[in-house]
Design a protein around this motif. Sequence first.
Motif, short mmCIF file in Angstrom:
data_model
loop_
_atom_site.label_atom_id
_atom_site.label_comp_id
_atom_site.label_asym_id
_atom_site.label_seq_id
_atom_site.Cartn_x
_atom_site.Cartn_y
_atom_site.Cartn_z
N ILE A 42 0.83 -1.05 -0.06
CA ILE A 42 0.15 -0.17 -0.11
C ILE A 42 0.76 1.39 -0.02
N LEU A 45 2.28 1.68 -3.22
CA LEU A 45 1.40 2.19 -4.39
C LEU A 45 1.22 3.74 -4.61
N PHE A 46 1.48 4.24 -3.36
CA PHE A 46 1.17 5.73 -3.25
C PHE A 46 2.30 6.61 -3.27
N THR A 47 3.60 6.23 -3.07
CA THR A 47 4.89 6.83 -2.71
C THR A 47 5.90 5.97 -3.58
#
Length: 149
Positions: A42, A45-47
């Motif tokens: 997770i 996925l965003f960073t």
Amino acid sequence: MEDLLNSAVLWFGIGLLFFLLEFILPGFILFFFGLGAWIVAILTLFTDISLNVQLAVFLASSVLTVLLFRNWLKSKLGVDSKAPQILEDEYIGKTAKAETAIEPGMNGKVEFKGASWDASSNDSIEPGEDVIITETRSILLIVKSTKRI
């Protein structure tokens, strides 16, 4: 093909592998390493973080979740290692029948609940004699003669 090498997908796969391994190697620890891998999935996925940071987050989150939640979750799911041994009590004090002669230092066979069991005794027991089960050692029943009672 590039999606298969994405860090989030790799960490998701590693987490899934840990969850599947928990079924094969029970102990309720690999589950938390799967959670740690999914936390990293997770996060990636965003960073965009380096592999060293990913590994540090994986190890820290896995160990932290084991320490914080393992015992609590085991008690909620009813997986308690301190549960009483029901099977052992089921045998002790019950009567079986000697199938073969049993001598001190020499094992024999007894029939109990329709099955043949290895048995040991400090008494001399003749075939056909009734015996009382006093102890279990894995699949070996420790018995004593009913004649000596």
